[in-house]
Motif scaffolding. Structure first.
Motif, mmCIF file in Angstrom:
data_model
loop_
_atom_site.group_PDB
_atom_site.id
_atom_site.type_symbol
_atom_site.label_atom_id
_atom_site.label_comp_id
_atom_site.label_asym_id
_atom_site.label_seq_id
_atom_site.Cartn_x
_atom_site.Cartn_y
_atom_site.Cartn_z
ATOM 1 N N HIS A 174 12.107 -1.438 -1.229
ATOM 2 C CA HIS A 174 11.506 -1.147 -2.528
ATOM 3 C C HIS A 174 12.277 -0.100 -3.320
ATOM 4 O O HIS A 174 12.293 -0.153 -4.551
ATOM 5 N N ASN A 175 12.892 0.851 -2.645
ATOM 6 C CA ASN A 175 13.700 1.827 -3.388
ATOM 7 C C ASN A 175 14.906 1.153 -4.029
ATOM 8 O O ASN A 175 15.250 1.450 -5.187
ATOM 9 N N ALA A 176 15.536 0.248 -3.295
ATOM 10 C CA ALA A 176 16.651 -0.505 -3.874
ATOM 11 C C ALA A 176 16.164 -1.367 -5.035
ATOM 12 O O ALA A 176 16.830 -1.461 -6.078
ATOM 13 N N HIS A 177 15.009 -1.992 -4.874
ATOM 14 C CA HIS A 177 14.460 -2.829 -5.937
ATOM 15 C C HIS A 177 14.196 -2.014 -7.197
ATOM 16 O O HIS A 177 14.477 -2.478 -8.314
ATOM 17 N N HIS A 178 13.678 -0.801 -7.044
ATOM 18 C CA HIS A 178 13.403 0.022 -8.225
ATOM 19 C C HIS A 178 14.672 0.624 -8.816
ATOM 20 O O HIS A 178 14.690 0.953 -10.002
ATOM 21 N N GLU A 179 15.707 0.747 -8.023
ATOM 22 C CA GLU A 179 16.970 1.250 -8.567
ATOM 23 C C GLU A 179 17.643 0.195 -9.442
ATOM 24 O O GLU A 179 18.187 0.511 -10.507
ATOM 25 N N VAL A 180 17.611 -1.057 -9.006
ATOM 26 C CA VAL A 180 18.180 -2.159 -9.798
ATOM 27 C C VAL A 180 17.172 -3.306 -9.741
ATOM 28 O O VAL A 180 17.236 -4.170 -8.876
ATOM 29 N N MET A 181 16.246 -3.317 -10.673
ATOM 30 C CA MET A 181 15.119 -4.250 -10.580
ATOM 31 C C MET A 181 15.507 -5.710 -10.802
ATOM 32 O O MET A 181 14.731 -6.609 -10.502
ATOM 33 N N LYS A 182 16.709 -5.938 -11.294
ATOM 34 C CA LYS A 182 17.168 -7.314 -11.492
ATOM 35 C C LYS A 182 17.972 -7.837 -10.308
ATOM 36 O O LYS A 182 18.492 -8.945 -10.354
ATOM 37 N N CYS A 183 18.069 -7.050 -9.252
ATOM 38 C CA CYS A 183 18.781 -7.513 -8.065
ATOM 39 C C CYS A 183 17.947 -8.568 -7.352
ATOM 40 O O CYS A 183 16.783 -8.326 -7.027
ATOM 41 N N PRO A 184 18.487 -9.748 -7.065
ATOM 42 C CA PRO A 184 17.716 -10.806 -6.392
ATOM 43 C C PRO A 184 17.325 -10.405 -4.974
ATOM 44 O O PRO A 184 17.961 -9.559 -4.339
ATOM 45 N N TRP A 185 16.298 -11.049 -4.466
ATOM 46 C CA TRP A 185 15.745 -10.731 -3.152
ATOM 47 C C TRP A 185 16.779 -10.820 -2.042
ATOM 48 O O TRP A 185 16.774 -10.006 -1.111
ATOM 49 N N HIS A 186 17.681 -11.804 -2.120
ATOM 50 C CA HIS A 186 18.637 -12.017 -1.035
ATOM 51 C C HIS A 186 19.738 -10.959 -0.998
ATOM 52 O O HIS A 186 20.431 -10.823 0.008
ATOM 53 N N SER A 187 19.910 -10.203 -2.081
ATOM 54 C CA SER A 187 20.952 -9.181 -2.140
ATOM 55 C C SER A 187 20.401 -7.766 -1.950
ATOM 56 O O SER A 187 21.183 -6.811 -1.957
ATOM 57 N N LEU A 188 19.115 -7.625 -1.793
ATOM 58 C CA LEU A 188 18.534 -6.293 -1.647
ATOM 59 C C LEU A 188 19.024 -5.552 -0.400
ATOM 60 O O LEU A 188 19.269 -4.337 -0.461
ATOM 61 N N ALA A 236 0.806 -1.227 0.000
ATOM 62 C CA ALA A 236 0.000 0.000 0.000
ATOM 63 C C ALA A 236 0.836 1.272 0.000
ATOM 64 O O ALA A 236 0.467 2.258 -0.640
ATOM 65 N N PHE A 237 1.959 1.254 0.708
ATOM 66 C CA PHE A 237 2.702 2.496 0.924
ATOM 67 C C PHE A 237 4.038 2.525 0.205
ATOM 68 O O PHE A 237 4.965 3.200 0.631
ATOM 69 N N GLN A 238 4.149 1.820 -0.904
ATOM 70 C CA GLN A 238 5.420 1.767 -1.616
ATOM 71 C C GLN A 238 5.503 2.737 -2.790
ATOM 72 O O GLN A 238 6.594 2.923 -3.345
ATOM 73 N N HIS A 239 4.383 3.353 -3.166
ATOM 74 C CA HIS A 239 4.417 4.308 -4.282
ATOM 75 C C HIS A 239 3.372 5.393 -4.115
ATOM 76 O O HIS A 239 2.331 5.198 -3.476
#
Length: 360
Positions: free
Chosen positions: A282-296, A234-237
């Motif tokens: 989520h900001n890290a995920h949107h910066e590099v969307m191909k980064c796997p979950w374990h490296s976020l 809900a609060f990610q964007h």
């Protein structure tokens, strides 16, 4: 879907979205050596562990639902968490972060969608729509929720709002069934949708016949899963919302980060974020969307100092999800920060639904 794929292939080299190859999108930052370090940081044992935990906890939790006393309650809790993991693993497979090739990501993504009930739309369709959210840096919707609700007969509208007030996410189920009907309208998808409905319907009917209590506990687990996914999402964007497939304005990476927020379970005890498969970064995920979950978490530490305004504190997440559970339906996402980039929690209403599991 091919028209959408052609548009995104022409518009950007960041993604490939044809039926022959599922989206494997990359942001401009994904071309830097630093970003490539995180993109290439696949950890097979971590991924295998997450997948195995999801499948085993689903099967064990489902089995425990048929037991008596506290075992059935424990089964419901375990089942809820396995459903949450299946949803977030679906998201990982959409981004192609688990396997290098499209085929195995699509196969395992489909398996996860069958667990969490988002299997009526095809995996590729869901992936295309989600990658569009990253490429265009906007949100998409198939209709205007507030206007549609207002057009309903008053008793129906008040029933929907009353159930939402009681944390029964009927709007999410409504959106899901709209997606089912929309998919069924495609002639080449009708057989698959019909078979999916028959198989899942028969399995639920069998569960109810064998043990009505087990079916009830399954429903509670599923509703809990939807609520927890909605709370995290809900609060990610605070993106603008457009109908999918329509032209959208160009948005910069600065706009993307300014309208993206991280919803961590705990910034201090980072292992607690594994409860939601690190989806809160989520900001890290949107910066590099191909980064796997374990490296976020490592990517997040590399990109940010930890005191940025985009980190939404857990107490605010809990309080706002409860406080605005009806208001957000009619008022939209609201405003997370003011013109000076100071938090405005009284105006941050949040979004409705779980976008990456729904075809509107």
């Amino acid at each position: 879907m091919s028209a959408v794929s052609d548009r995104y292939q022409t518009q950007t080299s960041q993604t490939q979205t044809s039926q022959a190859q599922m989206p494997q999108a990359q942001t401009p930052q994904a071309q830097t050596p630093q970003a490539q370090t995180f993109i290439n940081s696949r950890k097979p044992l971590w991924n295998a562990g997450a997948i195995a935990y999801t499948l085993l906890s689903y099967l064990i939790g489902l089995t425990l639902l048929f037991q008596a006393g506290w075992l059935s309650i424990a089964g419901g809790l375990l089942l809820t968490h396995s459903l949450i993991y299946s949803a977030y693993l679906s998201h990982e497979f959409m981004h192609g972060t688990i396997f290098a090739g499209r085929r195995w990501n699509a196969i395992w993504g489909t398996v996860m969608l069958w667990l969490n009930g988002a299997c009526y739309g095809s995996f590729d369709d869901l992936a295309v729509r989600h990658i569009a959210h990253h490429v265009d840096r906007v949100d998409f919707s198939g209709f205007k929720l507030a206007e549609t609700l207002q057009a309903l007969p008053r008793p129906v509208r008040w029933a929907v709002l009353g159930l939402e007030w009681l944390y029964l996410p009927v709007i999410s189920f409504w959106l899901q069934w709209r997606g089912v009907l929309k998919t069924w309208q495609q002639p080449d998808q009708r057989l698959r949708v019909t078979l999916t409905l028959l198989i899942r319907g028969s399995l639920f009917a069998l569960m109810g016949w064998l043990a009505p209590k087990a079916l009830l506990l399954y429903c509670i687990a599923y509703i809990s899963m939807v609520n927890l996914l909605r709370w995290m999402d809900a609060f990610q964007h605070t993106y603008e919302v457009f109908p999918f497939g329509t032209p959208v304005p160009v948005r910069s990476r600065e706009d993307e980060q300014a309208n993206t927020f991280s919803t961590l379970v705990s910034p201090r005890y980072r292992w607690l974020n594994l409860l939601m498969l690190n989806f809160g970064y989520h900001n890290a995920h949107h910066e590099v969307m191909k980064c796997p979950w374990h490296s976020l978490p490592a990517l997040d530490r590399t990109l940010f100092k930890g005191d940025e305004v985009h980190y939404v504190p857990l107490p605010q997440l809990l309080r706002s999800y409860h406080r605005f559970r009806i208001q957000r339906i009619f008022s939209g996402q609201g405003q997370a920060t003011d013109e000076n980039r100071q938090p405005t929690p009284d105006l941050f209403y949040g979004a409705v639904g779980v976008s990456f599991l729904t075809i509107f």
